[in-house]
Scaffold this active site. Sequence first.
Site: not given
Length: 455
Positions: A114, A164, A166, A168, A192, A195, A285-286, A318, A370
């Site tokens: 809050n 990763t 691609k 993607k 990978k 995301e 993954h973030r 990551h 990455s």
Amino acid sequence: SVGFKAGVKDYKLTYYTPDYKTKDTDILAAFRVTPQPGVPPEEAGAAVAAESSTGTWTTVWTDGLTSLDRYKGRCYHIEPVAGEESQFIAYVAYPLDLFEEGSVTNMFTSIVGNVFGFKALRALRLEDLRIPNAYVKTFQGPPHGIQVERDKLNKYGRPLLGCTIKPKLGLSAKNYGRAVYECLRGGLDFTKDDENVNSQPFMRWRDRFLFCAEALYKAQAETGEIKGHYLNATAGTCEEMIKRAVFARELGVPIVMHDYLTGGFTANTSLSHYCRDNGLLLHIHRAMHAVIDRQKNHGMHFRVLAKALRLSGGDHIHSGTVVGKLEGEREITLGFVDLLRDDFVEKDRSRGIYFTQDWVSLPGVLPVASGGIHVWHMPALTEIFGDDSVLQFGGGTLGHPWGNAPGAVANRVALEACVQARNEGRDLASEGNQIIREASKWSPELAAACEVWKE
């Protein structure tokens, strides 16, 4: 007079307690506070402590039914921020009883729920949290951790390599699986899902899982190494997410993946528990982190999100590159990388670590570098991150002029060359480019990669 003393009173009378000795069981927080003009720092710090614990804006009758001393957050120290006018670090201690056991969700709802919209503050940033042993012990943490992962994969003494896939979005499942196979066959340990690859019209999740499993079994048979592909189980509901994880387990693959911030901590902790119970590794993954952590004076520092992930559970996360396309200062990054991997981390303000953190043998998380990295970065990455890391080259693999498999070969050769040079006692920081050049003499794939991406 009858009754209690009603009315609005200064927070600092109750919640600013500079004499307080912090307890081992307290959760400690370091906030960067930017008060509105005219609001004294003590009042602002106390307001943060109050609003994120027991306080409300006015005295209420039911305050008399609780033991405020036992349950209130306390601002116990305030220090000015060097080089910033009107910014302070306010240290707040929260009694452990305020938090539900094993719930990162509840911890964040309390501490940052809050108070960030508070009028007396121009801005507020949570810089660090000290999680006490007693609270750490209520979490399962990472499903497996670094050592168990190495044993499962039978890979030791070097960083792991990923890529990763691609583009993607837009590949069919069959072509996607083909790219996975080529990369793994060339010498990577992991590929990978991006995301944002979940289950879209052009490629439904079940088809992707099937073709990726086929790809990794084929690559495993041909290379004699254990291979993995991070199958993204992130979904619109927790039920659907677990359904995907179950299917991954039935295919016998080693690892699944989750976007922990967009998916949420509750979903992430559920998936993490499932992964430990069923022998799956969990790659995190973030996505969305920069929404929370990019502003220097408002939001939350990534080291807090990283600590929260270690509690909630994940085997990889990551954590920036220090060298690629996304920003990240070296010392600060290494600070939270240590918080992810190590059992015990000393307070060190030069690395952004405000509190000594003891993880009491909670498993560690592998940091994943990455984003915009390629073969010339390999010596620096090997030196900065050390063996316990995953280095991910997306475009740096698939962008190779000869194709995916040669791109994977180039990365693997570069990595093995750097690890060997380091083990022979050479200095990667100063001799890095030299080491890559030498290796490219006997690897045409690496030589071609060195041409495309200049030093």
